[in-house]
Design a protein around this motif. Sequence first.
Motif, PDB file in Angstrom:
ATOM      1  N   THR A  38     -19.393   4.866  48.086  1.00  0.00           N
ATOM      2  CA  THR A  38     -19.600   5.759  49.217  1.00  0.00           C
ATOM      3  C   THR A  38     -18.357   6.630  49.378  1.00  0.00           C
ATOM      4  O   THR A  38     -17.270   6.132  49.689  1.00  0.00           O
ATOM      5  CB  THR A  38     -19.861   4.968  50.501  1.00  0.00           C
ATOM      6  N   PHE A  39     -18.521   7.926  49.166  1.00  0.00           N
ATOM      7  CA  PHE A  39     -17.409   8.887  49.249  1.00  0.00           C
ATOM      8  C   PHE A  39     -17.365   9.439  50.679  1.00  0.00           C
ATOM      9  O   PHE A  39     -18.130  10.334  51.036  1.00  0.00           O
ATOM     10  CB  PHE A  39     -17.596  10.003  48.229  1.00  0.00           C
ATOM     11  N   GLN A  40     -16.451   8.892  51.479  1.00  0.00           N
ATOM     12  CA  GLN A  40     -16.323   9.344  52.862  1.00  0.00           C
ATOM     13  C   GLN A  40     -15.646  10.712  52.925  1.00  0.00           C
ATOM     14  O   GLN A  40     -16.039  11.586  53.707  1.00  0.00           O
ATOM     15  CB  GLN A  40     -15.514   8.324  53.675  1.00  0.00           C
ATOM     16  N   ASN A  41     -14.625  10.878  52.096  1.00  0.00           N
ATOM     17  CA  ASN A  41     -13.930  12.165  51.975  1.00  0.00           C
ATOM     18  C   ASN A  41     -13.181  12.146  50.643  1.00  0.00           C
ATOM     19  O   ASN A  41     -13.361  11.221  49.837  1.00  0.00           O
ATOM     20  CB  ASN A  41     -12.983  12.412  53.157  1.00  0.00           C
ATOM     21  N   TYR A 113     -19.468  16.014  52.249  1.00  0.00           N
ATOM     22  CA  TYR A 113     -19.168  14.600  52.464  1.00  0.00           C
ATOM     23  C   TYR A 113     -19.784  14.166  53.801  1.00  0.00           C
ATOM     24  O   TYR A 113     -19.939  14.993  54.698  1.00  0.00           O
ATOM     25  CB  TYR A 113     -17.651  14.377  52.488  1.00  0.00           C
ATOM     26  N   PRO A 114     -20.093  12.865  53.963  1.00  0.00           N
ATOM     27  CA  PRO A 114     -20.045  11.793  52.952  1.00  0.00           C
ATOM     28  C   PRO A 114     -21.290  11.819  52.071  1.00  0.00           C
ATOM     29  O   PRO A 114     -22.311  12.399  52.441  1.00  0.00           O
ATOM     30  CB  PRO A 114     -20.004  10.530  53.813  1.00  0.00           C
ATOM     31  N   PHE A 115     -21.192  11.169  50.909  1.00  0.00           N
ATOM     32  CA  PHE A 115     -22.338  11.004  50.028  1.00  0.00           C
ATOM     33  C   PHE A 115     -22.161   9.699  49.253  1.00  0.00           C
ATOM     34  O   PHE A 115     -21.082   9.103  49.229  1.00  0.00           O
ATOM     35  CB  PHE A 115     -22.505  12.192  49.078  1.00  0.00           C
ATOM     36  N   VAL A 116     -23.248   9.241  48.632  1.00  0.00           N
ATOM     37  CA  VAL A 116     -23.257   7.954  47.936  1.00  0.00           C
ATOM     38  C   VAL A 116     -23.656   8.168  46.482  1.00  0.00           C
ATOM     39  O   VAL A 116     -24.649   8.846  46.188  1.00  0.00           O
ATOM     40  CB  VAL A 116     -24.233   6.955  48.600  1.00  0.00           C
TER      41      VAL A 116
END
Length: 353
Positions: A38-41, A113-116
């Motif tokens: 999970t890319f929060q930022n 963002y965010p994305f998975v």
Amino acid sequence: MQPAHHCLLFLLLYLLLLSGTWADLEGTITIRLLQTSTFQNTSFVDTEGLGLLQDIELGSLDKHTWNIRFYQPWVRPSLPRGDWDTIENMIKIYLQQFNHLINEGAMQKDVPYPFVAQCVAGCELYPNRTSQAFAYVGYNGQDFLSFDTNNATWLLSQDTDLSRYVQDVLRNYTAFTELVEVLFNDTCVDDMELLLHYGKAALERQELPVATVFARTPSPAQLLLVCRVTGFYPRPISVAWLRDGQEVPPGPALNTSTILPNADLTYQLRSILAAAPHDGHSYTCRVRHRSLGTRSLLIPWGNSEAVLIAGLSAGLLAAVAVAAIIALWVWRCRKHQQMLESESRNSILSKEA
């Protein structure tokens, strides 16, 4: 430093070598490596990883340290400690470069963002000693890319600027593609057999299903027969309804749930058949499972159950009647004995007088 995808494939190879003797096991064996990032930022990524042999959880990654946590006692002994240290180092290198690559692509393509990002890779081993590799990449829960092992190419699951960009990046790693072919098409089975015996007992585990049949009446004109089957392992199972000894075919009257896990690492499901009350048919739930061998578990409903209940009621009434007769006979015997004792005492007193 090795490219990220080289590290991924070496990691997959090691995780594929984690269990018991495949030659003596039945059916297809699948090993999967699951990764969810999970890319929060641009500076914070939360990553989870899980290794599965069939449905057995081998281990996972500690999200803070990226170290391996073992779930089965036989996994760690399958490889020397030095090999596990190497695997953990490769995991950390791979995740660092994976996160950098994804963030770089997200910034170039203005991905919000965010994305998975999700990755699933592994190998299926068939009883005839052939194998089939697979690798899928997902983005925000949707199919993104897949790997065609026959042609050694990455295929688009959705045609977007981002998916084409990632596809081009992967195509440039020709050594990576060649390594995939060698590992999964040539050496997967041989390497798996070396260590499969460590997990043989877990793979061969069998738990008998427990089945019950009951009814629900949502309305006076409708009867729902429910067959609940639980406590079985492994997962594959066959549950069917028999009407007067004949299997009920699939249709709107028949509704079988998906197989769901229990807390004790077994499974359960329900099969519901809609019927008309008092339709004169007999119904039986039939369960077939590996733990039963060639036998089937049959749980009847209808006339057979009514006969069973009637038989129990008749037997209970007969038992009550017999008990009443015995009690009456005992009471009469005691009453007769008391009368004899009274007459004897009166006779003795009259003589003394």
